[in-house]
Scaffold this motif. Structure first.
Motif, short mmCIF file in Angstrom:
data_model
loop_
_atom_site.label_atom_id
_atom_site.label_comp_id
_atom_site.label_asym_id
_atom_site.label_seq_id
_atom_site.Cartn_x
_atom_site.Cartn_y
_atom_site.Cartn_z
N ARG A 7 24.29 -16.25 48.25
CA ARG A 7 25.47 -15.40 48.22
C ARG A 7 26.69 -16.20 48.63
O ARG A 7 26.57 -17.22 49.31
N ASN A 8 27.83 -15.66 48.19
CA ASN A 8 29.08 -16.22 48.68
C ASN A 8 29.24 -17.69 48.27
O ASN A 8 29.68 -18.53 49.05
N ALA A 9 28.85 -17.99 47.02
CA ALA A 9 28.90 -19.38 46.56
C ALA A 9 29.97 -19.56 45.50
O ALA A 9 30.21 -18.67 44.68
N ARG A 10 30.60 -20.72 45.52
CA ARG A 10 31.44 -21.13 44.40
C ARG A 10 30.49 -21.80 43.41
O ARG A 10 30.01 -22.91 43.67
N VAL A 11 30.21 -21.14 42.32
CA VAL A 11 29.20 -21.66 41.39
C VAL A 11 29.85 -22.66 40.43
O VAL A 11 30.78 -22.34 39.70
#
Ligand code: ZN
Length: 534
Positions: A7-11
């Motif tokens: 979660r909460n990732a810059r992909v």
């Protein structure tokens, strides 16, 4: 219920597209979903805290096949986010092993071999051996032309007879049948350098039958760079196989800037429909065997014969003279300008010269009160050829120019070392990927973040024809890395090379966490990849 959720990732998804905020769910070792997973349950959740989530890095150029049996965790690489490495490069593979020529093979590989048992015969046997070890990352094999030539012809400086060529073809075919991805050549090393273009075309044609590619440490990276690139392209064209130009560069001050023309050759070939890519490590120094300074003829017959030539005063004088000033012909056929100021001794087996590790050849020569050529020959003799060197021979401007080219992947040319391996190996094993993301992306802006990640993920995956690797897409293998783009840095230096990088928080191989909070979890997640199987 997901096995694992981020979660909460810059992909940064590996395509080169701009990053996006997203959650990623993993199930049965595959990426199951990308999007908002706030309502979904997971056995384990990783809060990326705004850090980057990217596909695991695929290193197309390592020599870890010679170190994994001893250091199977490959920490130096895995801690940077490497989840797959392609081994068997530069003509060196640990198979086929032909018992009667085992001693020649050991001598051939002495500078990368950290103590292999050589108890296998072919690619399948070697793969079985590796699979019994606690591998952290995936391994894809190549068969090395040099090893095949040692098995069939020893160190003979001549063209193969028809039956020898047949024998070489069948060794290559067997390795490819057993799942190897490519055929590699190392045309500056004996006996690879004894092969002519015809021989290489004949073997690359076997690679075509299996949908494999041809990778090459080309015949020269200095004065002969253009001819050498031309030969690799010709082999690919005539055999009908994709070409991977290894660790692309121009060596020697007089050749700096020539990568502009070599990259143009790659572009022209691609423009005419030829599948050719290159790879690169982000340093201005290379590393290889010290024996690479020897004239080609002096290596004929293998290391023992080379040592007996050095023991003969007349032959030694000739070797000495040719190293000190190679003629123009030798340079054009791939010999290097011998520049003692550029050479550092990086690894010596446990022999009398161990203390010279990490020192410049000129310093050692000054201590010994002799000419650097004599020091180099002394080291080769006292260590029976098994000495590694680092050569500072490339320009920073060239490194950046090659790096910016879209058809160039990032690859380390490293070994998977652990600090207990000792010596002063080239820091690229510990630093390549972190250095590109830290120095060249964040600090100097040579590449954008997404482009750098593409060169470490989907581009090498495409070369392997593993279309379910190197991307964050539903259905792709869950090989992933979480890193802090503000903090990622290489810490390994030439004098202090056994330093893990900083800023890689978490590494996932096949859905299993192998690095967590920068620490190895011990998970046995690595597999041997087989061509055509993924
Ligand atoms: Zn090489």
């Amino acid at each position: 219920m997901y096995d694992l959720a981020f979660r909460n990732a810059r992909v940064v998804d590996g395509t080169g597209n701009p990053w996006f905020w997203g959650d990623v769910g993993v199930e049965d070792g595959r990426i199951a979903r990308i999007g908002d997973l706030s309502g979904a349950a997971a056995r384990r959740t990783v809060d990326a805290g705004g850090m980057v989530l990217a596909p695991g890095f695929i290193d197309l150029h390592t020599h870890a096949d010679f170190t994994l049996p001893v250091f199977p965790r490959a920490e130096a690489m895995v801690r940077q986010g490497v989840t797959t490495q392609l081994v068997g490069n530069c003509g060196f593979s640990p198979f086929p092993v032909f018992r009667e020529r085992l001693e020649l093979l050991r001598a051939y590989a002495a500078f990368v071999d950290v103590g292999l048992s050589w108890e296998w015969e072919d690619a399948a046997g070697y793969a079985d051996h590796l699979e019994r070890l606690p591998l952290a990352c995936n391994v894809a094999l190549q068969v090395g032309h040099g090893t095949v030539r040692v098995a069939v012809m020893g160190f003979e400086d001549r063209a193969p007879s028809p039956s020898e060529l047949d024998a070489m073809r069948s060794h290559v075919a067997r390795a490819l049948e057993q799942g190897s991805f490519g055929l590699s050549s190392g045309l500056i090393y004996v006996p690879g350098s004894y092969a002519n273009t015809e021989e290489l075309v004949a073997l690359a044609e076997v690679a075509r039958r299996y949908g494999a590619f041809y990778s090459s440490h080309i015949r020269g990276e200095g004065d002969s760079l253009m001819n050498a690139v031309g030969e690799a392209l010709e082999i690919g064209r005539r055999a009908g196989v994709p070409v991977q130009l290894s660790h692309h560069k121009a060596m020697g001050r007089q050749n700096w800037g020539r990568v502009g023309a070599s990259l143009e050759m790659i572009e022209r070939a691609r423009g005419s429909g030829q599948d050719v890519l290159a790879d690169q490590y982000p340093y201005t120094a290379g590393s290889t065997t010290l024996a690479a300074i020897m004239p080609k003829w002096a290596m004929q017959g293998g290391v023992e014969t080379m040592l007996s030539r050095l023991a003969d005063p007349n032959q030694r004088a000739r070797i000495r003279a040719e190293i000190a000033s190679p003629g123009p012909e030798a340079l054009l056929s791939g010999a290097r300008e011998f520049d003692p100021e550029a050479i550092m001794i990086s690894r010596v087996p446990d022999g009398p010269s161990k203390g010279y590790e990490g020192r410049m050849l000129t310093e050692i020569a000054a201590d010994r009160g002799e000419d650097p050529v004599d020091t180099a020959l002394h080291l080769l003799e006292s260590e029976r050829g098994g000495v590694q060197m680092i050569i500072f021979a490339m320009s920073e401007e060239d490194v950046r120019r090659v790096m910016r080219h879209p058809a160039v992947a990032i690859a380390s040319d490293g070994w998977t070392l652990s600090p207990s391996a000792g010596g002063k190996p080239h820091p690229r094993s510990y630093g390549t990927f972190a250095r590109v993301l830290g120095r060249y992306v964040r600090e100097d802006g040579v590449l954008g973040l997404e482009e750098a990640v593409r060169k470490m993920t989907s581009l090498p995956a495409q070369r392997l024809r593993c279309y379910d690797l190197g991307l964050i897409r539903p259905g792709c293998v869950a090989d992933l890395v979480v890193f802090d783009p503000e903090r990622i840095s290489d810490l390994a230096t030439f004098q202090d090379p056994h330093r893990y990088c900083a800023g890689v928080a978490c590494v996932i191989v096949d859905g299993q966490v192998v690095i967590e909070n920068e620490v190895d979890t011990g998970a046995r997640a690595g597999r041997i990849l087989r061509r055509g199987a993924t």
